[in-house]
Write an enzyme that holds these catalytic residues in place. Structure first.
Site, PDB file in Angstrom:
ATOM      1  N   TYR A   9      31.305  46.846  26.899  1.00  9.44           N
ATOM      2  CA  TYR A   9      30.412  47.115  27.462  1.00  9.44           C
ATOM      3  C   TYR A   9      32.282  47.580  28.206  1.00  9.44           C
ATOM      4  O   TYR A   9      33.085  47.376  28.793  1.00  9.44           O
ATOM      5  CB  TYR A   9      29.883  46.716  28.749  1.00  9.44           C
ATOM      6  CG  TYR A   9      30.844  44.964  29.859  1.00  9.44           C
ATOM      7  CD1 TYR A   9      31.541  45.742  30.334  1.00  9.44           C
ATOM      8  CD2 TYR A   9      30.878  44.042  29.144  1.00  9.44           C
ATOM      9  CE1 TYR A   9      32.879  44.415  31.278  1.00  9.44           C
ATOM     10  CE2 TYR A   9      31.424  42.802  29.527  1.00  9.44           C
ATOM     11  CZ  TYR A   9      32.891  43.036  29.865  1.00  9.44           C
ATOM     12  OH  TYR A   9      32.887  41.599  30.658  1.00  9.44           O
ATOM     13  N   PRO A  10      32.106  48.606  28.916  1.00  5.83           N
ATOM     14  CA  PRO A  10      33.025  49.788  29.133  1.00  5.83           C
ATOM     15  C   PRO A  10      33.659  49.115  31.262  1.00  5.83           C
ATOM     16  O   PRO A  10      32.270  49.432  31.639  1.00  5.83           O
ATOM     17  CB  PRO A  10      32.957  51.582  29.029  1.00  5.83           C
ATOM     18  CG  PRO A  10      31.254  51.651  29.234  1.00  5.83           C
ATOM     19  CD  PRO A  10      31.489  49.993  29.063  1.00  5.83           C
ATOM     20  N   MET A  11      34.236  49.181  31.195  1.00  2.49           N
ATOM     21  CA  MET A  11      34.396  49.207  33.370  1.00  2.49           C
ATOM     22  C   MET A  11      36.040  49.139  33.883  1.00  2.49           C
ATOM     23  O   MET A  11      36.438  49.998  32.950  1.00  2.49           O
ATOM     24  CB  MET A  11      34.930  47.447  33.629  1.00  2.49           C
ATOM     25  CG  MET A  11      36.234  46.425  32.630  1.00  2.49           C
ATOM     26  SD  MET A  11      36.155  44.616  33.480  1.00  2.49           S
ATOM     27  CE  MET A  11      36.522  45.545  35.581  1.00  2.49           C
ATOM     28  N   ARG A  20      46.967  40.004  21.598  1.00  2.00           N
ATOM     29  CA  ARG A  20      46.102  40.808  22.585  1.00  2.00           C
ATOM     30  C   ARG A  20      46.341  42.333  22.024  1.00  2.00           C
ATOM     31  O   ARG A  20      46.128  43.511  21.492  1.00  2.00           O
ATOM     32  CB  ARG A  20      46.891  41.363  23.632  1.00  2.00           C
ATOM     33  CG  ARG A  20      46.044  40.039  24.602  1.00  2.00           C
ATOM     34  CD  ARG A  20      46.543  40.063  26.272  1.00  2.00           C
ATOM     35  NE  ARG A  20      45.945  38.749  26.504  1.00  2.00           N
ATOM     36  CZ  ARG A  20      45.957  38.576  27.953  1.00  2.00           C
ATOM     37  NH1 ARG A  20      45.770  39.493  28.766  1.00  2.00           N
ATOM     38  NH2 ARG A  20      45.012  37.140  28.883  1.00  2.00           N
ATOM     39  N   SER A  26      36.122  41.086  40.838  1.00  2.00           N
ATOM     40  CA  SER A  26      34.742  42.099  40.169  1.00  2.00           C
ATOM     41  C   SER A  26      34.041  42.415  41.259  1.00  2.00           C
ATOM     42  O   SER A  26      33.820  43.127  41.512  1.00  2.00           O
ATOM     43  CB  SER A  26      34.424  40.730  39.137  1.00  2.00           C
ATOM     44  OG  SER A  26      34.508  40.632  37.898  1.00  2.00           O
ATOM     45  N   GLN A  48      37.648  37.241  23.755  1.00  2.00           N
ATOM     46  CA  GLN A  48      37.254  38.272  24.288  1.00  2.00           C
ATOM     47  C   GLN A  48      39.008  39.226  24.277  1.00  2.00           C
ATOM     48  O   GLN A  48      40.094  39.225  24.161  1.00  2.00           O
ATOM     49  CB  GLN A  48      37.774  38.038  26.258  1.00  2.00           C
ATOM     50  CG  GLN A  48      37.693  39.205  26.886  1.00  2.00           C
ATOM     51  CD  GLN A  48      37.565  39.123  28.211  1.00  2.00           C
ATOM     52  OE1 GLN A  48      36.540  39.182  29.212  1.00  2.00           O
ATOM     53  NE2 GLN A  48      39.164  38.779  28.595  1.00  2.00           N
ATOM     54  N   HIS A  63      40.419  35.350  37.814  1.00  2.78           N
ATOM     55  CA  HIS A  63      39.883  35.703  36.877  1.00  2.78           C
ATOM     56  C   HIS A  63      39.895  35.531  35.433  1.00  2.78           C
ATOM     57  O   HIS A  63      39.014  34.710  34.732  1.00  2.78           O
ATOM     58  CB  HIS A  63      40.538  37.755  36.813  1.00  2.78           C
ATOM     59  CG  HIS A  63      38.834  38.117  36.241  1.00  2.78           C
ATOM     60  ND1 HIS A  63      37.873  38.196  36.855  1.00  2.78           N
ATOM     61  CD2 HIS A  63      38.498  39.008  35.396  1.00  2.78           C
ATOM     62  CE1 HIS A  63      36.723  38.858  36.373  1.00  2.78           C
ATOM     63  NE2 HIS A  63      37.353  39.808  34.653  1.00  2.78           N
ATOM     64  N   LYS A  89      38.192  49.938  37.688  1.00  2.00           N
ATOM     65  CA  LYS A  89      37.899  49.417  39.006  1.00  2.00           C
ATOM     66  C   LYS A  89      38.076  50.030  40.572  1.00  2.00           C
ATOM     67  O   LYS A  89      37.910  51.167  40.366  1.00  2.00           O
ATOM     68  CB  LYS A  89      39.462  49.260  39.510  1.00  2.00           C
ATOM     69  CG  LYS A  89      39.903  47.728  38.112  1.00  2.00           C
ATOM     70  CD  LYS A  89      39.360  45.863  38.698  1.00  2.00           C
ATOM     71  CE  LYS A  89      39.861  44.866  37.982  1.00  2.00           C
ATOM     72  NZ  LYS A  89      39.313  44.126  37.891  1.00  2.00           N
TER      73      LYS A  89
END
Length: 220
Positions: free
Chosen positions: A116-118, A100, A194, A156, A143, A120
């Site tokens: 893609y951005p995300m 990571r 999500s 990912q 998740h 919370k």
């Protein structure tokens, strides 16, 4: 940086006057300076070329961006983030944590590319940051279990961008095909973390290709 590396995504339009040799040289020089550069031929109207550059040295990233622009590869949008170990992942094995913080990309056999951005959500009915840590951890574990159902078909990388860009994380996916990307995103949106708390930006989709090939795609 003390830990991890910077990740710069550039999504670019390519005009007929692009200098393919100069753009290829820009990537080669960044690679020689210790930068991982992943390039993709992009689908849709938003951009022609996707560039994902991973490096601890910000000046290398800046030089790459400038050299690509000088070659006629013009970013229409970008995203800056850094690798991190999430507070919900502290107990993972050392090898998983290293992947990571210091990823080696792209993975073999996964040519489909997605970014893609995300963030919370912070709203009265669903405020992630007002939710107790144990409850948030449980949702993130759910998740993770959903994602592991796609092991071997998708890789990912989630990078942190709070204070650096428009959202809180950037998500980059490498998959065996576009159907897998669709399936994993759809499946994981049913997870509580999500469904209640996820907020997503635009999706950028393409397939991995050397920069010369990707530029040729854009010009044909």
């Amino acid at each position: 940086m003390e830990t991890g590396v910077c990740v710069l995504h550039l999504f670019c339009h390519v005009g007929p006057d692009v200098d393919v040799a100069a753009a290829s040289t820009a990537v080669e020089r960044a690679t020689a300076d210790g930068c991982q550069v992943v390039t993709a031929s992009m689908l849709g109207h938003r951009c022609d070329l996707g560039v994902m550059a991973i490096c601890a040295d910000l000046t290398v990233l800046r030089r790459l961006q400038s050299a690509l622009r000088a070659a006629g590869v013009c970013p229409t949008t970008s995203y800056l983030s850094i690798t991190e170990v999430s507070e919900y992942a502290k107990g993972l094995p050392a090898e998983a944590l290293a992947d990571r913080l210091y990823p080696q990309l792209p993975p073999e056999g996964k040519p489909a590319f997605c970014f893609y951005p995300m963030s919370k959500v912070r709203e009265a009915h669903a405020n992630w940051y007002a939710t107790p840590f144990d409850e948030r951890t449980e949702m993130m574990m759910e998740h993770g279990r959903s994602g592991r159902n796609f092991a071997g078909r998708i890789v990912q990388l989630v990078t942190a961008s709070t204070g650096l860009d428009s959202h809180e994380w950037g998500v980059t996916l490498f998959a065996v095909n576009l159907e897998t990307i669709k399936d994993v995103v759809y499946t994981m949106r049913f997870d509580r973390g999500s469904a209640l708390y996820g907020e997503f930006g635009d999706f950028y989709i393409g397939y991995l290709a050397p920069i010369g090939d990707a530029l040729a795609d854009a010009l044909n």
